[in-house]
Scaffold this motif. Structure first.
Motif, short mmCIF file in Angstrom:
data_model
loop_
_atom_site.label_atom_id
_atom_site.label_comp_id
_atom_site.label_asym_id
_atom_site.label_seq_id
_atom_site.Cartn_x
_atom_site.Cartn_y
_atom_site.Cartn_z
N PRO A 17 0.62 -1.71 0.07
CA PRO A 17 0.12 0.06 -0.03
C PRO A 17 0.52 1.36 -0.45
CG PRO A 17 -0.22 -1.06 2.18
CD PRO A 17 0.40 -1.90 1.01
N VAL A 18 2.44 1.19 0.99
CA VAL A 18 2.56 2.60 0.76
C VAL A 18 3.17 2.52 -0.42
CG1 VAL A 18 4.49 3.31 2.21
CG2 VAL A 18 2.86 1.81 3.51
N GLY A 19 3.95 2.04 -1.17
CA GLY A 19 4.91 1.75 -2.39
C GLY A 19 3.64 2.48 -3.61
N ILE A 36 8.51 -2.13 -8.58
CA ILE A 36 8.84 -3.83 -8.97
C ILE A 36 8.77 -4.61 -7.26
CG2 ILE A 36 10.83 -5.04 -8.77
CD1 ILE A 36 12.65 -1.71 -9.10
N ASP A 37 8.26 -5.94 -7.61
CA ASP A 37 7.22 -6.47 -6.71
C ASP A 37 7.62 -8.05 -6.12
OD1 ASP A 37 5.30 -5.74 -4.12
OD2 ASP A 37 5.74 -7.74 -3.83
N ALA A 38 8.46 -8.40 -5.63
CA ALA A 38 8.72 -10.37 -5.68
C ALA A 38 7.28 -10.97 -5.60
CB ALA A 38 9.31 -10.51 -4.42
N LEU A 39 6.04 -10.21 -5.27
CA LEU A 39 5.38 -11.22 -5.44
C LEU A 39 4.44 -10.35 -6.90
CD1 LEU A 39 3.41 -10.18 -2.14
CD2 LEU A 39 4.92 -11.65 -2.61
N GLY A 44 1.10 -5.82 -1.26
CA GLY A 44 2.66 -6.55 -0.47
C GLY A 44 0.89 -7.16 0.75
N GLN A 45 1.53 -6.53 2.14
CA GLN A 45 0.82 -7.65 3.13
C GLN A 45 -0.76 -7.28 3.18
OE1 GLN A 45 1.66 -6.70 6.87
NE2 GLN A 45 3.99 -5.96 6.15
N CYS A 46 -1.58 -6.81 2.36
CA CYS A 46 -3.59 -6.43 2.07
C CYS A 46 -3.44 -7.24 1.40
CB CYS A 46 -3.59 -5.24 2.25
SG CYS A 46 -2.59 -3.88 3.15
N LEU A 49 -2.29 -11.59 2.56
CA LEU A 49 -2.44 -12.08 4.22
C LEU A 49 -3.99 -11.67 4.89
CD1 LEU A 49 1.04 -10.90 6.03
CD2 LEU A 49 1.04 -12.83 5.32
N TYR A 50 -4.11 -10.82 4.08
CA TYR A 50 -5.80 -9.98 4.56
C TYR A 50 -6.18 -9.58 3.64
CZ TYR A 50 -3.80 -5.64 6.18
OH TYR A 50 -2.87 -4.42 6.20
N PRO A 51 -6.89 -9.86 2.62
CA PRO A 51 -7.64 -9.73 1.35
C PRO A 51 -9.04 -8.88 1.77
CG PRO A 51 -6.82 -11.07 0.66
CD PRO A 51 -5.99 -11.46 1.65
N PHE A 56 -9.56 -0.26 9.47
CA PHE A 56 -10.98 0.52 10.27
C PHE A 56 -9.94 1.93 10.37
CE2 PHE A 56 -12.49 -3.95 11.81
CZ PHE A 56 -13.66 -3.52 11.33
N ASP A 57 -8.86 1.65 10.00
CA ASP A 57 -8.20 3.40 10.35
C ASP A 57 -7.73 3.87 9.38
OD1 ASP A 57 -6.21 1.29 10.09
OD2 ASP A 57 -5.35 1.54 11.83
N ILE A 58 -8.24 3.42 8.10
CA ILE A 58 -7.97 4.60 7.30
C ILE A 58 -8.72 5.89 6.81
CG2 ILE A 58 -7.65 4.86 4.47
CD1 ILE A 58 -6.17 2.20 6.09
N GLN A 89 12.56 -9.72 -7.31
CA GLN A 89 13.00 -9.51 -7.03
C GLN A 89 13.93 -8.62 -6.77
OE1 GLN A 89 15.17 -11.72 -3.80
NE2 GLN A 89 14.51 -10.70 -1.69
N VAL A 90 13.56 -7.49 -5.83
CA VAL A 90 15.42 -6.69 -6.68
C VAL A 90 16.15 -7.55 -5.61
CG1 VAL A 90 16.17 -4.06 -6.01
CG2 VAL A 90 13.76 -4.64 -7.20
N GLU A 91 17.73 -7.53 -5.89
CA GLU A 91 18.72 -8.07 -5.77
C GLU A 91 19.91 -6.61 -5.68
OE1 GLU A 91 19.00 -11.69 -8.25
OE2 GLU A 91 18.36 -12.76 -7.18
N GLY A 294 7.18 3.27 4.74
CA GLY A 294 6.32 2.55 5.33
C GLY A 294 7.10 1.41 6.62
N ASP A 295 6.70 0.09 5.98
CA ASP A 295 7.14 -1.01 7.52
C ASP A 295 8.65 -0.98 7.44
OD1 ASP A 295 4.69 -1.03 8.19
OD2 ASP A 295 4.37 -2.88 8.13
N ILE A 296 9.22 -0.66 6.18
CA ILE A 296 10.39 -1.35 6.63
C ILE A 296 11.37 -0.78 7.44
CG2 ILE A 296 11.38 -0.23 4.59
CD1 ILE A 296 13.13 -2.88 4.12
N LEU A 305 2.09 1.68 11.07
CA LEU A 305 0.50 1.98 10.20
C LEU A 305 0.63 1.96 8.95
CD1 LEU A 305 -1.12 3.56 12.59
CD2 LEU A 305 -1.72 1.11 12.52
N ILE A 306 -0.46 1.39 7.44
CA ILE A 306 -0.21 2.43 6.40
C ILE A 306 -0.44 3.36 6.54
CG2 ILE A 306 -1.82 2.15 4.29
CD1 ILE A 306 -2.25 -1.13 4.96
N LEU A 307 -1.13 4.06 7.13
CA LEU A 307 -1.54 5.92 7.28
C LEU A 307 -0.50 6.13 7.06
CD1 LEU A 307 -1.06 7.58 9.96
CD2 LEU A 307 -4.04 6.57 10.64
#
Ligand SMILES: Cc1cc2nc3c(=O)[nH]c(=O)nc-3n(C[C@H](O)[C@H](O)[C@H](O)COP(=O)(O)OP(=O)(O)OC[C@H]3O[C@@H](n4cnc5c(N)ncnc54)[C@H](O)[C@@H]3O)c2cc1C
Length: 344
Positions: A17-19, A36-39, A44-46, A49-51, A56-58, A89-91, A294-296, A305-307
């Motif tokens: 989401p952040v990218g 670029i994304d490895a997936l 990403g996680q959204c 992992l949990y589509p 509730f906090d956007i 993946q970016v190497e 973002g998370d990194i 958090l996404i926001l």
């Protein structure tokens, strides 16, 4: 090298989401992006992992499914014509001959960019697998059969016998949710206390008291039974070696994510406990022209958090502007003033 190198203003590593929002922020400042994304798909996680979980906090959305948020972020970025490179993946990140950076991926894609934004979340993430002999033969079956580490579509579990292992939020939340449509739900946890939100833990206990969910505690996973790679039962044992056989079509082990920065750890950045330390006002990552959001990232008071990541995307884009448009003054403007370009 499979193709000619691409040239762009900003290379964004990670289409979470952040990218995705960074594409919009860069676009508003007249900067083009390759992402670029490895997936194999954005989000990403959204997405991974949990589509189908509501967030509730956007800001502006009292409730939005994670998958829908990703869809809208993609739409918001679209007018700026980002170029996506999925499944790679970016190497390597190498300083370019001129200014900027050369980005090389596992698929042989090369991108030259004036600046790089690392929005790589927890890096290359994957589930922690339970140490059960032969578990691989049950992985990779269609959803609703075999062993799965995430629930992509709740409907796939309708009428199935589900065994969930774990004691955190994911285990408890999915037990509550799938109990509404599965044929049976058993939750295996090695302690009697769950680490989930207290209200959810309470609801799970109520379902167990009502006979809707089988709480198999304190037990842990011991083995799997099946025929031709098709799961039939999960064997669990307690500390005294007592065993139980739970009939099952599917096992969902929720033991968290393994976090691995992967190649990012070798890029000479300021690392702090598997995160990139940045200056929060610019998100600069310790090397000129490299930014992280973002998370990194980590800095004092960082909230994962996404926001928060969205705000970091705006800060990074503004800090990158002089690298892409040297000598051009950046006049701060609201989006209401400048509007967005029509999609070409
Ligand atoms: C179950 C769950 C519920 C959540 N609920 C909420 C919530 O309610 N509210 C909230 O604000 N947050 C929530 N979060 C957290 C939120 O999902 C994260 O904060 C958010 O996804 C971080 O976005 P990101 O873009 O920084 O990273 P990610 O979403 O992790 O995306 C990073 C992307 O980078 C890619 N990548 C990594 N390394 C490389 C590389 N070398 N090359 C190419 N690609 C790479 C990965 O494949 C991934 O797609 C939740 C998380 C989970 C797991």
């Amino acid at each position: 090298m499979s193709n000619e190198p691409h040239n762009t203003d900003v290379a964004i590593i990670g289409a979470g989401p952040v990218g995705l929002f960074a594409v919009f922020q860069c676009g508003m400042l007249n900067m083009s992006c390759h992402v670029i994304d490895a997936l194999d798909s954005p989000g990403g996680q959204c997405t991974a992992l949990y589509p189908e979980k509501p967030i509730f906090d956007i800001p502006g959305y009292p409730e939005i499914m994670a998958g829908d948020l990703v869809e809208k972020l993609g739409q918001q970025a679209a007018p700026f014509d980002p170029v996506y490179h999925f499944g790679q993946q970016v190497e390597k990140l190498t300083p370019s001959d001129g200014n900027g950076w050369q980005v090389d991926t596992s698929a042989g894609t090369r991108i030259n960019a004036a600046a790089v934004i690392i929005a790589a979340g927890v890096g290359a993430f994957g589930p922690n697998r339970p140490p059960i002999e032969g578990i691989e033969q049950y992985e990779g079956h269609p959803p609703g059969h075999g062993v799965h580490y995430l629930v992509l579509r709740r409907e796939d579990y309708r009428g199935r016998r589900v065994v969930i292992a774990g004691g955190g939020d994911s285990a408890v939340d999915w037990a509550l949710s799938l109990s509404e449509l599965a044929a049976s739900v058993a939750v295996v946890h090695r302690r009697s206390k769950f680490r989930a939100a207290p209200e959810s833990g309470q609801r799970l206990k109520q379902l167990a008291d009502d006979g809707v969910v089988d709480l198999v505690i304190p037990f842990q996973l011991h083995g799997l039974e099946g025929v031709g790679g098709e799961l039939r039962a999960v064997i669990v044992s307690d500390l005294d070696g007592n065993q139980r056989r739970l009939e099952a079509d599917v096992l969902l082990p929720f033991f968290g994510l393994s976090q691995n920065l992967g190649p990012i750890a070798d890029w000479g950045l300021n690392l702090h406990r598997n995160h990139i330390a940045v200056e929060p006002d610019t998100c600069i990552a310790g090397r000129p022209g490299i930014f992280a959001i973002g998370d990194i990232v980590t800095y004092p008071g960082k909230l994962k958090l996404i926001l928060t990541g969205f705000a970091e995307a705006a800060s990074a884009a503004h800090a990158i502007y002089p690298l892409v448009h040297p000598g051009e003054a950046l006049h701060f403007e609201y989006s209401t003033t400048k509007g967005i370009p029509e999609r070409r």
